[in-house]
Design a protein around this motif. Structure first.
Motif, mmCIF file in Angstrom:
data_model
loop_
_atom_site.group_PDB
_atom_site.id
_atom_site.type_symbol
_atom_site.label_atom_id
_atom_site.label_comp_id
_atom_site.label_asym_id
_atom_site.label_seq_id
_atom_site.Cartn_x
_atom_site.Cartn_y
_atom_site.Cartn_z
ATOM 1 N N GLY A 10 0.807 -1.216 0.000
ATOM 2 C CA GLY A 10 0.000 0.000 0.000
ATOM 3 C C GLY A 10 0.842 1.268 0.000
ATOM 4 O O GLY A 10 0.554 2.216 -0.734
ATOM 5 N N VAL A 11 1.901 1.282 0.810
ATOM 6 C CA VAL A 11 2.770 2.465 0.865
ATOM 7 C C VAL A 11 3.507 2.653 -0.458
ATOM 8 O O VAL A 11 3.616 3.774 -0.975
ATOM 9 C CB VAL A 11 3.754 2.354 2.054
ATOM 10 N N LEU A 12 4.018 1.562 -1.037
ATOM 11 C CA LEU A 12 4.701 1.672 -2.331
ATOM 12 C C LEU A 12 3.748 2.142 -3.423
ATOM 13 O O LEU A 12 4.114 2.975 -4.261
ATOM 14 C CB LEU A 12 5.326 0.328 -2.716
ATOM 15 N N SER A 13 2.525 1.618 -3.427
ATOM 16 C CA SER A 13 1.548 2.034 -4.443
ATOM 17 C C SER A 13 1.169 3.500 -4.283
ATOM 18 O O SER A 13 1.113 4.251 -5.262
ATOM 19 C CB SER A 13 0.292 1.167 -4.359
ATOM 20 N N ALA A 14 0.892 3.908 -3.045
ATOM 21 C CA ALA A 14 0.505 5.301 -2.808
ATOM 22 C C ALA A 14 1.640 6.259 -3.149
ATOM 23 O O ALA A 14 1.415 7.306 -3.774
ATOM 24 C CB ALA A 14 0.080 5.476 -1.351
ATOM 25 N N SER A 15 2.859 5.905 -2.770
ATOM 26 C CA SER A 15 4.001 6.763 -3.098
ATOM 27 C C SER A 15 4.224 6.827 -4.603
ATOM 28 O O SER A 15 4.551 7.891 -5.144
ATOM 29 C CB SER A 15 5.264 6.239 -2.416
ATOM 30 N N GLY A 16 4.057 5.700 -5.281
ATOM 31 C CA GLY A 16 4.220 5.677 -6.729
ATOM 32 C C GLY A 16 3.195 6.536 -7.445
ATOM 33 O O GLY A 16 3.526 7.289 -8.365
#
Length: 113
Positions: A10-16
């Motif tokens: 979730g954090v990687l997707s949101a940051s991306g």
């Protein structure tokens, strides 16, 4: 472990996604990289998180719960190679566009201040 994995994805997707919406081209490339990492972790997790389990079938008894699935591992390895080549291509195109336009903004011009 599942909660940590879900939070990481979730954090990687949101940051991306956040970086994809930025005006600079380098930030867009970093956003695409983070999204590809998130998808790779998601695909890798589909092969069941089981430590110490052999990936190859041995013996006469076939019990799928005792083995890890090697298909997601092969898919992730292929995706890593493809994302590396795609990132290199994007960098060449962006450096060429910066040389032509003189700006590193996505639309090619500096914002009016």
């Amino acid at each position: 472990m599942e909660l940590v994995l879900a939070l990481a994805i979730g954090v990687l997707s949101a940051s991306g996604v956040w970086l994809l919406l930025r005006p600079r081209t380098f930030q867009v490339i970093m956003g695409l990289s983070l999204l590809s990492y998130a998808v790779n972790i998601f695909i890798f997790a589909m092969g069941r998180l089981k430590s110490g389990a052999p990936p190859v079938l041995k013996g006469d008894v076939f019990d799928p719960a005792r083995y890890t699935d090697p298909t997601p591992q092969a898919l992730v390895l292929t995706a890593i190679v493809i994302s590396f080549a795609l990132t290199a291509l994007f960098l060449v195109v962006i450096l060429t566009a910066r040389g032509i336009t003189g700006s590193d903004h996505v639309d090619g011009k500096e914002p009016d201040a």
